[in-house]
Each structure stands twice: as structure tokens, then as C-alpha cells.
Design an enzyme around this catalytic site. Structure first.
Site, PDB file in Angstrom:
ATOM      1  N   THR A  64      17.026  18.456   0.801  1.00  0.00           N
ATOM      2  CA  THR A  64      15.809  17.804   1.295  1.00  0.00           C
ATOM      3  C   THR A  64      16.114  16.791   2.384  1.00  0.00           C
ATOM      4  O   THR A  64      15.339  16.614   3.322  1.00  0.00           O
ATOM      5  CB  THR A  64      15.072  17.112   0.131  1.00  0.00           C
ATOM      6  OG1 THR A  64      14.689  18.097  -0.831  1.00  0.00           O
ATOM      7  CG2 THR A  64      13.824  16.393   0.618  1.00  0.00           C
ATOM      8  N   SER A 110      19.805  23.120  -2.285  1.00  0.00           N
ATOM      9  CA  SER A 110      20.879  23.052  -3.283  1.00  0.00           C
ATOM     10  C   SER A 110      20.716  24.058  -4.414  1.00  0.00           C
ATOM     11  O   SER A 110      21.669  24.319  -5.150  1.00  0.00           O
ATOM     12  CB  SER A 110      20.997  21.637  -3.862  1.00  0.00           C
ATOM     13  OG  SER A 110      19.877  21.301  -4.644  1.00  0.00           O
ATOM     14  N   THR A 141      19.076  17.309  -4.003  1.00  0.00           N
ATOM     15  CA  THR A 141      19.094  16.599  -5.286  1.00  0.00           C
ATOM     16  C   THR A 141      18.993  17.527  -6.498  1.00  0.00           C
ATOM     17  O   THR A 141      19.380  17.139  -7.598  1.00  0.00           O
ATOM     18  CB  THR A 141      17.943  15.578  -5.358  1.00  0.00           C
ATOM     19  OG1 THR A 141      16.692  16.259  -5.193  1.00  0.00           O
ATOM     20  CG2 THR A 141      18.097  14.516  -4.279  1.00  0.00           C
ATOM     21  N   ASP A 142      18.487  18.745  -6.316  1.00  0.00           N
ATOM     22  CA  ASP A 142      18.276  19.624  -7.474  1.00  0.00           C
ATOM     23  C   ASP A 142      19.558  19.898  -8.246  1.00  0.00           C
ATOM     24  O   ASP A 142      19.555  19.953  -9.475  1.00  0.00           O
ATOM     25  CB  ASP A 142      17.644  20.948  -7.034  1.00  0.00           C
ATOM     26  CG  ASP A 142      16.180  20.802  -6.670  1.00  0.00           C
ATOM     27  OD1 ASP A 142      15.630  19.703  -6.878  1.00  0.00           O
ATOM     28  OD2 ASP A 142      15.582  21.779  -6.182  1.00  0.00           O
TER      29      ASP A 142
END
Length: 381
Positions: A64, A110, A141-142
Site C-alpha cells: 500500500t 504483499s 502490511t497484510d
């Protein structure tokens, strides 16, 4: 000036980073601390040259933080589109903090991080340790917590800080968090106080250990949590650590074995338990995988028929938990009562981190007893 006096002139009050000149008619009276590798004799005294900036390597993977949306209010449905250079252009002040080199390893969401990309990150970090003072990895971030755990488990970085960073909003958002997160991550990697702390994560003004951090909210800016405690924070361009340097206790370091250019880890799947969880699912995947991680109910709870099915199998099965916090203790895991006990308590590790740890153990051809010993580092086994 008296014959034994010393005069120091500095161009700014920040003595640590400023350039200053020391003049003395008796150089031997100048404190020994000034006779360092940063000091050079100049005329009648010593001129201490300005300290060179730290060298930081940035490894870009996408996420992101490197994404764009159609309009400034959109915070979903965006796509990865920015390079590391694009991200650095948004924080021009960073040139005052350090000298930067960067490498774009990939540019993906990710969710698409696979073993090939994991190995690229591992290789990029390994090859940068000797030449740089710190390393920053931009990441979605996932699955950021998984990659951070993998790197902490496979690389002995010594004192060199490795800092992961991402964002929850795309770069086009009205109040994008990416630029500040990246700025802070680079400052953290550049700061001597960050040395000797292992893999770090810098998000939302907080500094965390990459070994234990978990994403606990799918949408909020304050999306990550670590029940073992934050290590520090970033306020008004200052880094505040709460504790002296320390690395995660019990973190086992693995040596990766790579067959040529191909990197492959053993297959381990995660099964999510629930009411009326059928044992047939365990049998179904047991024939196709090298190991299983079960996200159990509570702290290791499964229907008895599922426990019995698991104990009949020979492959290693890790009992983790569905909840974000807490642990699975050894006492809650069923036992056969022999050395062939194949059920392992995850301790404090989440299912996804338990999976990675089990994969690394299997890749190293660890026995069941050795695997259990590795998990004792996180109070499982």
C-alpha cells in the site's frame, strides 16, 4: 589565550553532528577523545571534521505504501504503482539524515509475496549487512509480520538494524501515512540507538519487534499490535526507546539451504478450527503437506475426535490459536506418551508464524524432538 588554554568553536548546538574546530597552543592538552578517526591535525590544533552520514540501504517490495488510487478519498481498491524513488521524492528532508541507496526487489501487493520473493529479500538483506549502517524494507502490511519473522529467524544481523515499514493508506490519500512512516523508518535505521535490537517494525509512530508484531485491524491506521510491548516511539523528530538494546529471547536462527537459484520450503498449511470441526479435513491435507498448523479454539482446544486423528498421523502438527493474543501451553496439547509424539504447542506464536517456524525446521531436517526444542523458545514445544 593562555599557553595551556583550549578554544572550541562550533557552528551549531548539536555537538554530535556539527562541525567544530579546536585550537590550542598545547595540543597535548586536548582531551584524548578528540583524537579519534574523525579528527585531523590542522595547523596549531585539531579540526574535527563533520561526521559522515550513515549509509542506509532501502529494499522495495511494493504494498500500500507504494500504491495509487483513483481519487484522494479512496482507501480500498487501489493498485501498486510507485517505485522507491517515487517514495523518496515525497520526503526530501531525508537527505539530511543519511546517504541512501535503494534496490527495487519487486513491486507487488504483499498477498503475492511467495518463497521466491522471500528469498530475494533474504538475499538483499544478507548482501547489504557489511556495507550499510542500516536496512529499510518497504512492504505491504497484510503479510509484513510474516516476512519480518522470517528475516529475524534466518539472518543474524549483528548490531545492524533492519526496519520494516508500510502504510495503511495509498500515496494518493488525503492524509497518506506512507511518507511519514518511511521517513521515521529511515531515521530509526540511521540512529545508533537502534543497533543491537534485531528486526524492527516502524508504523504509526511506534517501534516494535518484528518477531512478535501482528496485524490486528484490517483498516485502521493503528493496525498493528504487540502484546509483548512496544520498544519505543517517534515524537517530534526524536526516537525514544523504552529499554536498552535487546533481541527476542529464544529466537532460533536457521541457515537457509538453497538448491542453485531455486528456493523452496516444505509445504505446511494452516487449518482454522471451529465448532463441529471435522477430522476428515485433517486427514485430507495430511497426505498432501509436510506439516500442519491448527488455529485451535481457545488455548489448544479441539474436539476429541480431531485430537485422536492428529495423534494417529506421523507428520508434525502445531497447535496454535485463533485469538490474536495469548498462548498455547504444552500442557494443553494431547500426547501419545512416546518419543513419537507429533503434536507441538505453538507457545506465543500465531498460526502464520508457527507455519514459518515449522517450515524452517522441516527444511533443516529437524527431528520431532528438535522441532519441539525450537518451539520452547516461544514457551511452546
Amino acid at each position: 589565550m593562555k599557553s595551556d588554554s583550549v578554544e572550541i568553536t562550533t557552528i551549531c548546538p548539536d555537538v554530535e553532528n556539527s562541525q567544530f574546530v579546536v585550537q590550542s597552543n598545547c595540543p597535548e592538552t586536548i582531551p584524548e577523545i578528540l583524537k579519534s578517526q574523525n579528527a585531523a591535525v590542522n595547523g596549531s590544533g585539531i579540526a574535527c571534521q563533520q561526521r559522515s552520514l550513515p549509509r542506509i540501504k532501502i529494499l522495495g517490495t511494493g504494498g500500500t505504501i507504494a500504491s495509487k488510487a483513483i481519487d484522494s478519498s479512496q482507501t480500498a481498491g487501489y493498485h501498486v504503482d510507485l517505485t522507491i524513488q517515487d517514495l523518496l521524492d515525497a520526503i526530501p528532508d531525508i537527505s539530511k539524515v543519511c546517504d541512501i541507496e535503494y534496490e527495487q526487489l519487486c513491486n507487488v501487493d504483499s498477498k503475492d509475496i511467495n518463497e521466491d520473493i522471500l528469498y530475494k529479500i533474504y538475499k538483499g538483506v544478507s548482501e547489504s549487512l557489511q556495507a550499510f549502517d542500516g536496512i529499510v524494507i518497504t512492504h505491504g502490511t497484510d503479510t509484513l509480520s510474516e516476512t519480518a519473522f522470517f528475516i529475524e529467524s534466518t539472518i543474524d544481523a549483528g548490531d545492524v538494524p533492519i526496519v520494516f515499514v508500510g502504510s495503511m493508506r495509498p500515496s494518493t490519500s488525503v492524509s497518506a501515512d506512507g511518507p511519514m512512516n518511511l521517513y521515521q523508518a529511515i531515521c530509526i535505521a540511521s540512529n545508533p540507538k537502534s543497533r543491537g535490537r534485531g528486526v524492527l517494525v516502524s508504523l504509526n509512530d511506534q517501534i516494535s519487534s518484528g518477531y512478535y508484531i501482528t496485524k490486528t485491524n484490517a483498516n485502521s491506521l493503528d493496525s498493528f499490535n504487540v502484546r509483548q510491548g512496544y520498544l519505543g516511539n517517534f515524537v517530534n523528530n526524536e526516537i525514544h526507546y523504552y529499554y536498552p538494546p535487546v533481541k527476542p529471547q529464544g529466537c532460533h536462527k536457521f541457515k537457509l539451504r538453497v538448491d542453485g537459484k531455486h528456493f523452496k520450503l516444505p509445504e505446511v498449511c494452516i487449518l482454522y478450527a471451529h465448532q463441529a470441526f471435522p477430522p476428515a479435513i485433517v486427514n485430507l491435507v495430511a497426505d498432501k503437506y509436510d506439516g500442519i498448523v491448527l488455529a485451535t479454539m481457545g488455548a489448544g482446544s479441539l474436539p476429541e475426535e480431531v485430537n485422536e486423528t492428529c495423534m494417529k498421523l506421523s507428520l508434525p502438527i502445531v497447535y496454535s490459536k485463533r485469538s490474536m493474543d495469548g498462548m498455547v501451553p504444552i500442557a494443553n496439547v494431547p500426547k501419545k506418551g512416546s518419543k513419537e509424539d507429533n503434536l507441538i504447542a505453538s507457545g506465543y506464536l500465531s498460526p502464520e508464524k508457527s507455519r514459518i517456524l515449522l517450515q524452517l525446521c522441516l527444511a533443516g531436517n529437524y527431528t520431532l524432538e528438535e522441532i519441539k526444542h525450537v518451539f520452547t523458545g516461544v514457551y511452546g514445544g
